[in-house]
Design an enzyme around this catalytic site. Structure first.
Site, PDB file in Angstrom:
ATOM      1  N   LEU A  79       0.915  -1.054  -0.098  1.00 57.29           N
ATOM      2  CA  LEU A  79      -0.017   0.220   0.144  1.00 57.29           C
ATOM      3  C   LEU A  79       0.950   1.235  -0.057  1.00 57.29           C
ATOM      4  O   LEU A  79       1.688   1.414   0.960  1.00 57.29           O
ATOM      5  CB  LEU A  79      -0.734  -0.005   1.221  1.00 57.29           C
ATOM      6  N   ASN A  80       0.699   1.972  -1.011  1.00 62.78           N
ATOM      7  CA  ASN A  80       1.899   3.083  -1.251  1.00 62.78           C
ATOM      8  C   ASN A  80       1.072   4.225  -1.792  1.00 62.78           C
ATOM      9  O   ASN A  80       1.829   5.025  -2.591  1.00 62.78           O
ATOM     10  CB  ASN A  80       2.754   2.530  -2.466  1.00 62.78           C
ATOM     11  N   GLN A 156      -5.534   3.797  -6.819  1.00 66.46           N
ATOM     12  CA  GLN A 156      -6.569   3.793  -5.978  1.00 66.46           C
ATOM     13  C   GLN A 156      -7.339   4.736  -6.405  1.00 66.46           C
ATOM     14  O   GLN A 156      -6.710   5.720  -7.166  1.00 66.46           O
ATOM     15  CB  GLN A 156      -6.349   3.649  -4.321  1.00 66.46           C
ATOM     16  N   GLY A 188      -8.877   5.426   1.249  1.00 68.00           N
ATOM     17  CA  GLY A 188      -8.463   4.352   2.504  1.00 68.00           C
ATOM     18  C   GLY A 188      -8.006   3.132   1.669  1.00 68.00           C
ATOM     19  O   GLY A 188      -8.667   2.930   0.317  1.00 68.00           O
ATOM     20  N   HIS A 189      -7.444   2.320   2.358  1.00 68.37           N
ATOM     21  CA  HIS A 189      -7.041   1.029   1.569  1.00 68.37           C
ATOM     22  C   HIS A 189      -7.983   0.026   1.231  1.00 68.37           C
ATOM     23  O   HIS A 189      -7.755  -0.825   0.608  1.00 68.37           O
ATOM     24  CB  HIS A 189      -5.494   0.524   2.039  1.00 68.37           C
ATOM     25  N   ASN A 217       1.266  -2.548   4.452  1.00 68.51           N
ATOM     26  CA  ASN A 217       1.599  -1.074   4.405  1.00 68.51           C
ATOM     27  C   ASN A 217       3.104  -0.866   4.015  1.00 68.51           C
ATOM     28  O   ASN A 217       3.950  -1.767   4.574  1.00 68.51           O
ATOM     29  CB  ASN A 217       1.493  -0.366   5.869  1.00 68.51           C
ATOM     30  N   ILE A 218       3.630  -0.067   2.766  1.00 70.37           N
ATOM     31  CA  ILE A 218       5.046  -0.050   2.773  1.00 70.37           C
ATOM     32  C   ILE A 218       5.851   0.381   3.932  1.00 70.37           C
ATOM     33  O   ILE A 218       6.897  -0.126   3.815  1.00 70.37           O
ATOM     34  CB  ILE A 218       5.062   0.650   1.316  1.00 70.37           C
ATOM     35  N   LYS A 362       6.240   5.279  11.674  1.00 71.38           N
ATOM     36  CA  LYS A 362       5.218   6.433  11.626  1.00 71.38           C
ATOM     37  C   LYS A 362       5.875   7.795  12.035  1.00 71.38           C
ATOM     38  O   LYS A 362       5.315   8.611  11.481  1.00 71.38           O
ATOM     39  CB  LYS A 362       4.150   6.241  12.371  1.00 71.38           C
TER      40      LYS A 362
END
Length: 474
Positions: A79-80, A156, A188-189, A217-218, A362
């Site tokens: 997810l990028n 996306q 959102g993913h 998540n990347i 994060k």
């Protein structure tokens, strides 16, 4: 449903791709229809014992004789879609350097290339970009042309932000820059299922013989391809094929807001904090009732995604995300989470994995950990150093002077030795010289107007440092 929109809003909406428009129409329609909380708290139960398997049990099955045959049925999806703004960086977060000049994307490519070379396999890498990250990511992909990994990208969706009061989209035109820059968002993913199907990549991978995707998540450096979980999926009997595995891990105080698995209407279901009625938020955060949380490392069957998407059978809960834009305007964006689909898949299960599979970056505090000697880097994978006596990660809290990556880097002449560190808190104007060693609990606080320079070669063990300490060149 969209009759509330005036003509000029329709004109803008019709210009976005037909599929984006249909997706937005669907989620907006559901948003208007759903009243009250999406879960009835009284119907929430703990998942049955066998629905969340310990990783040790999965690992005990060993590996198949032919690992490459299993790997050839897998694709890795990262997810990028996110930007590095929260860490003070421009552009995609995946292009931030995290270790030895390697970015998140570099490490991902190295991991998969190592798998492909070691097992003579063909595991492709798929990046789900957003309109925020697509251009910059595609430019950088040129550098991996000669690596042994096929890389695919897809975008996306792009949905319009909604004015909280009027419920009208705030976009004036299709532009994603200038005054319109804040009018659009990636939803959102959970959007992965529709976007992946709509772009044709789902069918392409199925045609190439791929059966599962490993999604993560990347920025989670612990999310590497696990051969034991893959073997577990591949060794299930055809009539009881597990279509969805969610990797969960034990909660600590740092994870109380993470989504958890529950049993609801006889299905495993992901419960996110945004869905919890206010009166029950403390109960949700409790480590005794909800012991595990979702790492967002997911293994999902490709034929099952195709079946559910074609039947329009994935009913993902809507997350209403309120935002305040720079000008003070209150908007909402309607989002969904990829893990929320677990309830729609057959024989879905959780696997309680070691904490090492959840290593997200994060903040700059996380960055300090992964740049330090706590971890060693091998073929793109970070593993906890064998020289650390305790397998737990130290608790690191860096103050606001360290938030931006650039500021963070200028405050460390070299990354301290943290092998024996348990807890580090740093607040205020603090810098670290070369070859500093931190052990036990170290708290460094420079009050407003003061500055603390930790000298080169210093060893701080169970110390509180405060006041003013300047070291100037002579």
């Amino acid at each position: 449903v969209l009759n509330i929109f005036p003509a000029e809003v329709w004109f803008v909406l019709f210009q976005i791709s037909r599929k984006d428009f249909d997706g937005f129409k669907k989620i907006f329609h559901r948003f208007l229809q759903v009243k009250g909380p999406s879960v009835d708290w009284a119907k929430i139960n703990r998942p049955p014992e066998d629905s969340i398997q310990p990783y040790e049990k999965i690992k005990a099955k060993g590996l198949p004789d032919n690992v490459s045959a299993s790997l050839n049925k897998l694709a890795v999806v990262k997810l990028n879609g996110g930007l590095g703004t929260s860490m003070g960086c421009k552009g995609p977060k995946s292009l931030i350097s995290v270790r030895n000049e390697n970015t998140f994307l570099d490490l991902t490519v190295q991991q998969i290339e190592h798998l492909n070379k070691t097992f003579n396999a063909d595991v492709p890498l798929v990046l789900m970009n957003s309109f925020n990250t697509d251009d910059d990511t595609k430019k950088i992909l040129q550098k991996y042309k000669h690596h042994r990994v096929n890389i695919h990208t897809f975008n996306q969706s792009r949905y319009p932000r909604i004015n909280k009061e009027s419920l009208l989209p705030i976009a004036k035109n299709m532009a994603v820059s200038g005054e319109n820059a804040e009018a659009w968002y990636p939803p959102g993913h959970g959007d992965i299922y529709a976007s992946f199907s709509n772009c044709g990549l789902l069918d392409k991978l199925i045609a190439e013989g791929k059966e599962y995707i490993f999604v993560s998540n990347i920025d989670n450096l612990g999310a590497t391809v696990d051969l034991f979980i893959l073997h577990h999926l591949m060794s299930q009997p055809a009539d009881r094929r597990c279509e969805f595995i969610m990797e969960v891990t034990d909660k600590t105080r740092a994870d109380v807001k993470g989504g958890t698995l529950i049993q609801y209407d006889d299905h495993l279901r992901l419960l996110e904090i945004a869905q919890v009625p206010k009166a029950h938020v403390d109960e949700f955060k409790s480590v005794t009732k909800f012991k595990i949380f979702n790492t967002n490392n997911l293994w999902i069957s490709l034929p099952a995604i195709k079946r559910l998407h074609e039947k329009n059978a994935m009913d993902l809960e809507i997350i209403v995300n309120p935002k305040t834009l720079d000008g003070g305007l209150n908007v909402i964006q309607l989002e969904t989470a990829v893990g929320a689909a677990i309830k729609s898949f057959n024989n879905a299960m959780g696997v309680n994995v070691p904490r090492s599979r959840f290593l997200p970056v994060k903040t700059s505090s996380d960055l300090l950990l992964v740049m330090s000697n706590l971890y060693s880097l091998d073929a793109g994978s970070l593993t906890m150093s064998k020289r650390r006596e305790f397998p737990t990660t130290p608790h690191v809290k860096l103050g606001s002077s360290f938030t931006k990556v650039q500021d963070f880097l200028t405050r460390f002449e070299s990354i301290p030795d943290m092998l024996e560190l348990d807890h580090l808190t740093v607040s205020g104007d603090v810098t670290f010289g070369k070859n500093v060693s931190l052990k036990g609990t170290v708290i460094i606080i420079a009050n407003h107007g003061d500055r603390i320079d930790i000298p080169a070669g210093a060893m701080l063990e169970n110390k509180i440092v405060s006041g003013n300490l300047r070291i100037l060149d002579h």
